[in-house]
Enzyme design. Structure first.
Site, mmCIF file in Angstrom:
data_model
loop_
_atom_site.group_PDB
_atom_site.id
_atom_site.type_symbol
_atom_site.label_atom_id
_atom_site.label_comp_id
_atom_site.label_asym_id
_atom_site.label_seq_id
_atom_site.Cartn_x
_atom_site.Cartn_y
_atom_site.Cartn_z
ATOM 1 C CB THR A 146 -0.881 0.005 1.271
ATOM 2 O OG1 THR A 146 -1.493 1.288 1.402
ATOM 3 C CG2 THR A 146 -0.091 -0.242 2.529
ATOM 4 C CE1 TYR A 203 -3.749 -2.362 5.270
ATOM 5 C CE2 TYR A 203 -3.321 -0.126 4.501
ATOM 6 C CZ TYR A 203 -3.620 -1.446 4.231
ATOM 7 O OH TYR A 203 -3.794 -1.853 2.933
HETATM 8 N N1 LIG Z 1 -8.730 -1.481 -1.102
HETATM 9 C C1 LIG Z 1 -7.670 -0.688 -1.242
HETATM 10 O O1 LIG Z 1 -7.791 0.483 -1.655
HETATM 11 C C2 LIG Z 1 -6.294 -1.195 -0.928
HETATM 12 C C3 LIG Z 1 -5.222 -0.294 -0.981
HETATM 13 C C4 LIG Z 1 -3.944 -0.752 -0.695
HETATM 14 C C5 LIG Z 1 -3.732 -2.090 -0.389
HETATM 15 N N2 LIG Z 1 -4.779 -2.937 -0.320
HETATM 16 C C6 LIG Z 1 -4.524 -4.339 0.044
HETATM 17 O O2 LIG Z 1 -5.111 -5.199 -0.898
HETATM 18 C C7 LIG Z 1 -5.565 -6.397 -0.274
HETATM 19 C C8 LIG Z 1 -7.011 -6.624 -0.636
HETATM 20 O O3 LIG Z 1 -7.785 -5.495 -0.253
HETATM 21 P P1 LIG Z 1 -9.366 -5.490 -0.410
HETATM 22 O O4 LIG Z 1 -9.794 -4.085 -0.534
HETATM 23 O O5 LIG Z 1 -9.755 -6.475 -1.464
HETATM 24 O O6 LIG Z 1 -9.807 -6.030 1.018
HETATM 25 P P2 LIG Z 1 -11.025 -6.983 1.432
HETATM 26 O O7 LIG Z 1 -11.239 -6.803 2.889
HETATM 27 O O8 LIG Z 1 -12.176 -6.784 0.518
HETATM 28 O O9 LIG Z 1 -10.433 -8.412 1.148
HETATM 29 C C9 LIG Z 1 -9.510 -9.039 2.008
HETATM 30 C C10 LIG Z 1 -9.890 -10.505 2.099
HETATM 31 O O10 LIG Z 1 -8.933 -11.151 2.943
HETATM 32 C C11 LIG Z 1 -9.626 -12.061 3.774
HETATM 33 N N3 LIG Z 1 -8.816 -12.263 4.963
HETATM 34 C C12 LIG Z 1 -8.429 -11.327 5.874
HETATM 35 N N4 LIG Z 1 -7.698 -11.896 6.839
HETATM 36 C C13 LIG Z 1 -7.610 -13.224 6.527
HETATM 37 C C14 LIG Z 1 -6.999 -14.339 7.155
HETATM 38 N N5 LIG Z 1 -6.376 -14.216 8.330
HETATM 39 N N6 LIG Z 1 -7.085 -15.536 6.557
HETATM 40 C C15 LIG Z 1 -7.753 -15.695 5.390
HETATM 41 N N7 LIG Z 1 -8.381 -14.681 4.767
HETATM 42 C C16 LIG Z 1 -8.306 -13.463 5.339
HETATM 43 C C17 LIG Z 1 -10.972 -11.392 4.070
HETATM 44 O O11 LIG Z 1 -11.970 -12.311 4.475
HETATM 45 C C18 LIG Z 1 -11.270 -10.729 2.727
HETATM 46 O O12 LIG Z 1 -12.046 -11.560 1.888
HETATM 47 C C19 LIG Z 1 -5.326 -6.204 1.221
HETATM 48 O O13 LIG Z 1 -4.151 -6.879 1.584
HETATM 49 C C20 LIG Z 1 -5.153 -4.704 1.362
HETATM 50 O O14 LIG Z 1 -4.333 -4.367 2.450
HETATM 51 C C21 LIG Z 1 -6.059 -2.523 -0.576
#
Ligand SMILES: NC(=O)c1ccc[n+]([C@@H]2O[C@H](COP(=O)([O-])OP(=O)(O)OC[C@H]3O[C@@H](n4cnc5c(N)ncnc54)[C@H](O)[C@@H]3O)[C@@H](O)[C@H]2O)c1
Length: 323
Positions: free
Chosen positions: A118, A142
């Site tokens: 991120t 985070y």
């Molecule tokens: N959404 C954004 O703008 C953004 C920005 C930067 C980075 N990210 C990163 O991208 C990734 C995905 O983001 P997103 O927006 O799709 O999030 P999201 O919350 O929609 O998806 C994350 C998924 O991970 C699963 N999860 C979490 N902890 C877990 C565990 N211990 N074991 C198994 N599954 C687990 C959740 O159930 C969920 O389905 C994340 O790592 C996030 O940090 C997202």
């Protein structure tokens, strides 16, 4: 190719699954469903309910499957929640990722990793746009969890240089499938576009956090990347490590910043609803301005976003939320 997508029931992961299936890969999704939606997982992927914190789940996963690569999306994603409950974030994001990588490497013999990092690793940057070699100084737990996980991947490669990885530092992921079939549905939701769309949908108050930032209109500036473009960057990064090996780190954004007020105006325009905006105090952990320097990903991977005009992003998200 057989690819593991952790967090594949989440917002970005579910788009990744679809993109991989569309290009003919075989996909296994591993997700504990605590923050994900089983229905978002394409029926052509194999779904395994499991937790990266559970070593038995990981042993079973890597004993029963041979993966060419792991794409690691699973994680907790809220800056705000991480400030309130850092322990939860360090446990899930740092330790969970470490268990996953260790099991993938030692049991699954996996050598190729793509990791969702991120822009929050940069904290309050000294330079805009932010290049990948900018100092990292996260302002939230985070962001720290992501930086520590990046380091864990580097440590793995230091021990064994046949381990390849690409770290993708996303700026703001947003938008939905153009046909409205798949989109963003976080709970808790902290992202501005879905929150503004919800306010428009119910003509209710939208909370604008902080109007005294040192920006053109006093509100935070962010770089918005459509989720379809974002997942394409993973395909490009994976192709590169599979063909050349090595390690890499890329910003994934457009290089263009929008203030929160500009985003709100766009949501009002697309929805046709002039919802009320309540100006409140800054939210803990939010950086003033995060805009990507995208020269590296453009030059090395040929990355060229196709759907990341703010209007396209908001229109697709509005369509999904309206459904
Ligand atoms: N959404 C954004 O703008 C953004 C920005 C930067 C980075 N990210 C990163 O991208 C990734 C995905 O983001 P997103 O927006 O799709 O999030 P999201 O919350 O929609 O998806 C994350 C998924 O991970 C699963 N999860 C979490 N902890 C877990 C565990 N211990 N074991 C198994 N599954 C687990 C959740 O159930 C969920 O389905 C994340 O790592 C996030 O940090 C997202």
């Amino acid at each position: 190719m057989k690819i593991l997508v952790t967090g594949g029931a989440g917002y970005i992961g579910s788009f990744m699954v679809k993109a991989l299936l569309d290009k003919g890969d075989s996909v296994v999704v591993f997700d504990n469903l605590k923050r994900g939606d089983r229905k978002a997982v394409d029926s052509n992927a194999l779904f395994i309910e499991g937790d990266i914190l559970n070593k038995e789940d990981l042993v079973a996963l890597f004993s029963n499957n041979d993966f060419d690569a792991v794409m690691h999306f699973a994680g907790l994603i809220s800056v705000e929640e991480s400030s309130k409950n850092p322990q939860l974030y360090f446990e899930n994001n740092v330790n969970g990722s470490k268990y996953l990588f260790d099991a993938a490497y030692s049991i699954g013999k996996v050598k190729n990793f793509i990791f969702s990092s991120t822009a929050a690793v940069y904290g309050n940057p000294m330079q805009i746009p932010i290049p990948e070699d900018h100092a990292t100084n996260p302002t939230s737990p985070y962001g720290e969890t992501k930086l520590m996980t990046e380091q864990n991947l580097k440590n793995m490669r230091e021990k064994d240089n046949s381990v390849n990885f690409s770290i993708l530092r996303y700026f703001n992921a947003c938008g939905a499938a153009l046909d409205g079939s798949l989109g963003e549905n976080h709970d808790p939701e902290t992202h501005i576009i879905p929150l503004a769309i919800k306010a428009a949908g119910s003509n209710s108050e939208f909370k604008l956090y902080g109007i005294d930032y040192d920006t053109s209109d006093g509100t935070c500036v962010r770089d918005y990347i459509h989720v379809i473009d974002l997942v394409e960057s993973h395909v490009l990064a994976l192709n590169k490590i599979l063909s050349e090996g090595g390690e890499s780190c890329y910003n994934v954004g457009t290089g263009e910043g929008f203030t929160n007020r500009q985003v709100i105006e766009m949501v009002k325009r697309v929805s046709g609803v002039d919802f009320p905006v309540l100006e409140v105090e800054r939210r803990e952990g939010d950086s003033t301005e995060l805009v990507a320097d995208v020269r590296k990903i453009k030059n090395e991977l040929g990355f060229a976003p196709k759907y990341s005009e703010l209007q396209t992003i908001v229109e697709s998200a509005w369509k999904w939320h309206s459904k």
